[in-house]
Design a protein around this motif. Structure first.
Motif, PDB file in Angstrom:
ATOM      1  N   HIS A  57       0.812  -1.216   0.000  1.00  0.00           N
ATOM      2  CA  HIS A  57       0.000   0.000   0.000  1.00  0.00           C
ATOM      3  C   HIS A  57       0.848   1.271   0.000  1.00  0.00           C
ATOM      4  O   HIS A  57       0.415   2.298  -0.534  1.00  0.00           O
ATOM      5  CB  HIS A  57      -0.972  -0.018   1.184  1.00  0.00           C
ATOM      6  CG  HIS A  57      -2.018  -1.079   1.056  1.00  0.00           C
ATOM      7  ND1 HIS A  57      -2.381  -1.922   2.083  1.00  0.00           N
ATOM      8  CD2 HIS A  57      -2.768  -1.460  -0.018  1.00  0.00           C
ATOM      9  CE1 HIS A  57      -3.310  -2.755   1.667  1.00  0.00           C
ATOM     10  NE2 HIS A  57      -3.556  -2.507   0.404  1.00  0.00           N
ATOM     11  N   TRP A  67      -4.501   4.857  -6.954  1.00  0.00           N
ATOM     12  CA  TRP A  67      -4.914   4.163  -5.734  1.00  0.00           C
ATOM     13  C   TRP A  67      -5.770   5.134  -4.929  1.00  0.00           C
ATOM     14  O   TRP A  67      -6.221   6.170  -5.429  1.00  0.00           O
ATOM     15  CB  TRP A  67      -3.669   3.713  -4.952  1.00  0.00           C
ATOM     16  CG  TRP A  67      -3.961   2.841  -3.758  1.00  0.00           C
ATOM     17  CD1 TRP A  67      -4.575   1.631  -3.751  1.00  0.00           C
ATOM     18  CD2 TRP A  67      -3.657   3.144  -2.389  1.00  0.00           C
ATOM     19  NE1 TRP A  67      -4.670   1.144  -2.467  1.00  0.00           N
ATOM     20  CE2 TRP A  67      -4.108   2.057  -1.604  1.00  0.00           C
ATOM     21  CE3 TRP A  67      -3.038   4.221  -1.744  1.00  0.00           C
ATOM     22  CZ2 TRP A  67      -3.981   2.011  -0.220  1.00  0.00           C
ATOM     23  CZ3 TRP A  67      -2.899   4.181  -0.367  1.00  0.00           C
ATOM     24  CH2 TRP A  67      -3.365   3.087   0.384  1.00  0.00           C
ATOM     25  N   ASN A 133     -10.793   3.258   9.958  1.00  0.00           N
ATOM     26  CA  ASN A 133     -11.398   3.559   8.663  1.00  0.00           C
ATOM     27  C   ASN A 133     -12.147   4.884   8.684  1.00  0.00           C
ATOM     28  O   ASN A 133     -12.168   5.613   7.681  1.00  0.00           O
ATOM     29  CB  ASN A 133     -12.318   2.425   8.228  1.00  0.00           C
ATOM     30  CG  ASN A 133     -11.551   1.243   7.660  1.00  0.00           C
ATOM     31  OD1 ASN A 133     -10.351   1.091   7.920  1.00  0.00           O
ATOM     32  ND2 ASN A 133     -12.212   0.403   6.900  1.00  0.00           N
ATOM     33  N   GLN A 136      -9.401   7.551   8.588  1.00  0.00           N
ATOM     34  CA  GLN A 136      -8.789   7.705   7.270  1.00  0.00           C
ATOM     35  C   GLN A 136      -9.718   8.453   6.324  1.00  0.00           C
ATOM     36  O   GLN A 136      -9.264   9.187   5.435  1.00  0.00           O
ATOM     37  CB  GLN A 136      -8.390   6.353   6.692  1.00  0.00           C
ATOM     38  CG  GLN A 136      -9.477   5.544   6.060  1.00  0.00           C
ATOM     39  CD  GLN A 136      -8.976   4.202   5.524  1.00  0.00           C
ATOM     40  OE1 GLN A 136      -7.927   3.698   5.918  1.00  0.00           O
ATOM     41  NE2 GLN A 136      -9.738   3.608   4.618  1.00  0.00           N
ATOM     42  N   PRO A 151     -12.167   4.890  -1.241  1.00  0.00           N
ATOM     43  CA  PRO A 151     -12.050   3.431  -1.083  1.00  0.00           C
ATOM     44  C   PRO A 151     -13.416   2.774  -0.998  1.00  0.00           C
ATOM     45  O   PRO A 151     -14.431   3.434  -0.790  1.00  0.00           O
ATOM     46  CB  PRO A 151     -11.285   3.296   0.240  1.00  0.00           C
ATOM     47  CG  PRO A 151     -11.681   4.518   1.023  1.00  0.00           C
ATOM     48  CD  PRO A 151     -11.844   5.617  -0.005  1.00  0.00           C
ATOM     49  N   ALA A 155     -12.445  -1.398   2.302  1.00  0.00           N
ATOM     50  CA  ALA A 155     -11.059  -1.016   2.011  1.00  0.00           C
ATOM     51  C   ALA A 155     -10.123  -2.218   2.145  1.00  0.00           C
ATOM     52  O   ALA A 155     -10.349  -3.254   1.533  1.00  0.00           O
ATOM     53  CB  ALA A 155     -10.637   0.149   2.905  1.00  0.00           C
ATOM     54  N   HIS A 156      -9.099  -2.090   3.005  1.00  0.00           N
ATOM     55  CA  HIS A 156      -8.091  -3.153   3.125  1.00  0.00           C
ATOM     56  C   HIS A 156      -8.585  -4.356   3.926  1.00  0.00           C
ATOM     57  O   HIS A 156      -7.851  -5.337   4.078  1.00  0.00           O
ATOM     58  CB  HIS A 156      -6.828  -2.595   3.785  1.00  0.00           C
ATOM     59  CG  HIS A 156      -7.021  -2.156   5.205  1.00  0.00           C
ATOM     60  ND1 HIS A 156      -7.957  -1.225   5.585  1.00  0.00           N
ATOM     61  CD2 HIS A 156      -6.386  -2.523   6.355  1.00  0.00           C
ATOM     62  CE1 HIS A 156      -7.900  -1.029   6.887  1.00  0.00           C
ATOM     63  NE2 HIS A 156      -6.965  -1.808   7.379  1.00  0.00           N
ATOM     64  N   TYR A 327      -1.391  -4.840  10.577  1.00  0.00           N
ATOM     65  CA  TYR A 327      -2.070  -4.736   9.287  1.00  0.00           C
ATOM     66  C   TYR A 327      -3.382  -3.959   9.408  1.00  0.00           C
ATOM     67  O   TYR A 327      -3.701  -3.122   8.557  1.00  0.00           O
ATOM     68  CB  TYR A 327      -2.349  -6.119   8.703  1.00  0.00           C
ATOM     69  CG  TYR A 327      -3.039  -6.023   7.365  1.00  0.00           C
ATOM     70  CD1 TYR A 327      -2.306  -5.824   6.206  1.00  0.00           C
ATOM     71  CD2 TYR A 327      -4.432  -6.084   7.270  1.00  0.00           C
ATOM     72  CE1 TYR A 327      -2.941  -5.683   4.976  1.00  0.00           C
ATOM     73  CE2 TYR A 327      -5.069  -5.946   6.049  1.00  0.00           C
ATOM     74  CZ  TYR A 327      -4.322  -5.745   4.911  1.00  0.00           C
ATOM     75  OH  TYR A 327      -4.964  -5.595   3.699  1.00  0.00           O
ATOM     76  N   HIS A 330      -2.537  -0.173   9.635  1.00  0.00           N
ATOM     77  CA  HIS A 330      -1.553   0.473   8.759  1.00  0.00           C
ATOM     78  C   HIS A 330      -2.167   1.319   7.654  1.00  0.00           C
ATOM     79  O   HIS A 330      -1.589   2.311   7.227  1.00  0.00           O
ATOM     80  CB  HIS A 330      -0.654  -0.602   8.112  1.00  0.00           C
ATOM     81  CG  HIS A 330      -1.213  -1.156   6.832  1.00  0.00           C
ATOM     82  ND1 HIS A 330      -2.195  -2.126   6.807  1.00  0.00           N
ATOM     83  CD2 HIS A 330      -0.944  -0.849   5.534  1.00  0.00           C
ATOM     84  CE1 HIS A 330      -2.494  -2.399   5.543  1.00  0.00           C
ATOM     85  NE2 HIS A 330      -1.751  -1.652   4.751  1.00  0.00           N
ATOM     86  N   HIS A 331      -3.353   0.953   7.169  1.00  0.00           N
ATOM     87  CA  HIS A 331      -3.971   1.645   6.036  1.00  0.00           C
ATOM     88  C   HIS A 331      -4.157   3.130   6.349  1.00  0.00           C
ATOM     89  O   HIS A 331      -3.889   4.003   5.503  1.00  0.00           O
ATOM     90  CB  HIS A 331      -5.304   0.981   5.715  1.00  0.00           C
ATOM     91  CG  HIS A 331      -5.740   1.106   4.292  1.00  0.00           C
ATOM     92  ND1 HIS A 331      -6.729   1.966   3.894  1.00  0.00           N
ATOM     93  CD2 HIS A 331      -5.322   0.470   3.164  1.00  0.00           C
ATOM     94  CE1 HIS A 331      -6.918   1.852   2.584  1.00  0.00           C
ATOM     95  NE2 HIS A 331      -6.077   0.947   2.122  1.00  0.00           N
ATOM     96  N   THR A 359       4.875   4.433   8.717  1.00  0.00           N
ATOM     97  CA  THR A 359       3.722   3.536   8.876  1.00  0.00           C
ATOM     98  C   THR A 359       4.099   2.321   9.719  1.00  0.00           C
ATOM     99  O   THR A 359       3.337   1.916  10.613  1.00  0.00           O
ATOM    100  CB  THR A 359       3.206   3.085   7.502  1.00  0.00           C
ATOM    101  OG1 THR A 359       2.718   4.222   6.784  1.00  0.00           O
ATOM    102  CG2 THR A 359       2.079   2.062   7.644  1.00  0.00           C
ATOM    103  N   SER A 363       2.334   1.754  13.285  1.00  0.00           N
ATOM    104  CA  SER A 363       1.502   0.543  13.338  1.00  0.00           C
ATOM    105  C   SER A 363       2.027  -0.436  14.381  1.00  0.00           C
ATOM    106  O   SER A 363       1.247  -1.066  15.107  1.00  0.00           O
ATOM    107  CB  SER A 363       1.458  -0.140  11.963  1.00  0.00           C
ATOM    108  OG  SER A 363       0.887   0.701  11.006  1.00  0.00           O
TER     109      SER A 363
END
Length: 375
Positions: A57, A67, A133, A136, A151, A155-156, A327, A330-331, A359, A363
């Motif tokens: 990412h 992206w 989320n 973000q 997104p 998303a992720h 994980y 991290h997004h 990141t 994270s």
């Protein structure tokens, strides 16, 4: 029986003793079986594959293709990097997920299996959507619209949705000894030649992908299930998950995949990237060739971790535990730091390194905090 050179055991084990085994022989057997008992290599592999999401990412921001956040200073080299990671990362991850799903399903009643799956997949997904989320989205709304692509709802976290669907289907149609389990076992477990097995796996993987494409073409669009998942996406990874389940139940199949030398990883991924980025063959040919190369890469990944991470240890335990919260969080950090660097005149590789480094740091700090709170 092998250790004491017996053809078969005693017919009446409580009455007739047919041999003895020494402590040294037991210790040697335990060492041989330890890899299968601990699955430390698969825990480590799953952790590394999840952490590769940070690299993926961070690179997504600086590729030519758009992206969620797009930096105009991007470079085509990042498109190649993203393609390379995409080629093997999720197929290997879903194989491992299928392996652990079979392990859990074979050791528990369906209700306990669903309870554990729900706790492992749904709770973290909902918590992340309601925290990171949402944060973000605040960051995305503050960035120039020309540099942002909104997104999807998950998303992720999309893979958690698909894993929940696969796990549900597995509990219904892929229990040990079920019709589908027996059919896949007959198809795969009787094959002793690695090249033939890889070819069979490639064709088996391509069938649902091509089928979903045909259905989508007839319908005029990809069949999406709300804004949750789609038939095309589910078809892309269902065979990797299913073969992972069969591999847990078949030592023969597992050994053949582990027998693919790690050195095959580089040419398999390299050829796959070249096909996708340069050659771009027809759809059917591309699907078949990619499936073939992906299975070679997946086998090489499993083999590498089998050799390098077979024994449990401190770092491996940390990797297995920390990779999930890293994980999940991290997004947000990728979007935050990439957004802060949008106006910078730094070169794309420098920005990429900064985004990835920051990141990773933040994270990992979150994962440490989450671990302390949970403890």
């Amino acid at each position: 029986k092998k250790a004491i050179k017996l053809d078969k055991g005693s017919a009446k084990a409580h009455l007739d003793k047919v041999g003895k085994i020494t402590r040294a022989q037991l210790e040697e057997i335990a060492k041989t079986k330890m890899k299968d008992l601990t699955a430390a290599d698969l825990d480590a592999a799953r952790g590394v594959l999840m952490l590769l999401g940070l690299v993926l990412h961070s690179a997504d921001v600086y590729r030519v293709g758009r992206w969620v956040v797009h930096d105009p200073s991007g470079n085509v080299a990042f498109d190649w990097l993203v393609t390379a990671i995409h080629l093997f990362r999720m197929p290997a991850f879903f194989w491992i997920s299928g392996f652990f799903a079979a392990l859990s399903l074979d050791r528990a009643v369906p209700t306990d299996f669903f309870k554990r799956r729900f706790q492992r997949l749904v709770y973290p997904m909902v918590a992340t959507m309601l925290t990171f989320n949402l944060l973000q989205q605040v960051v995305l709304d503050s960035l120039p619209p020309a540099n942002v692509r909104q997104p999807t709802a998950f998303a992720h976290l999309w893979f958690l949705v698909d894993l929940l669907i696969y796990s549900t289907l597995a509990a219904v149609v892929m229990t040990k000894g079920s019709l589908l389990d027996r059919a896949l076992s007959r198809l795969l477990c009787g094959v002793r030649r690695p090249i033939l097995l890889i070819c069979i796996l490639a064709v088996t993987t391509a069938i649902p992908i091509l089928g979903a494409a045909v259905v989508g073409k007839l319908a005029g669009h990809d069949l999406a299930f709300g804004n949750v998942t789609s038939l095309e996406r589910l078809a892309a990874n269902v065979v990797y998950f299913s073969v992972g389940m069969v591999s847990y139940r078949s030592r023969t199949l597992r050994d053949i995949l582990h027998g693919i030398h790690p050195a095959w990883f580089v040419p398999a991924v390299g050829i796959g990237v070249w096909l996708a980025q340069v050659v771009q063959p027809g759809f059917v040919v591309e699907v078949l060739l990619e499936a073939l190369l992906v299975w070679v890469a997946v086998g090489a990944v499993l083999s590498f971790f089998r050799q390098a991470f077979s024994q449990p240890g401190g770092f491996k335990l940390w990797l297995a535990d920390a990779s999930y919260p890293i994980y999940l969080s991290h997004h947000f950090f990728v979007i935050l730091f990439a957004g802060l660097l949008l106006s910078s005149s730094l070169a794309a590789p420098v920005k990429f390194a900064l985004v990835l480094g920051l990141t990773s740091l933040f994270s990992a700090a979150f994962a440490q905090l989450a671990s302390k709170c949970a403890g």
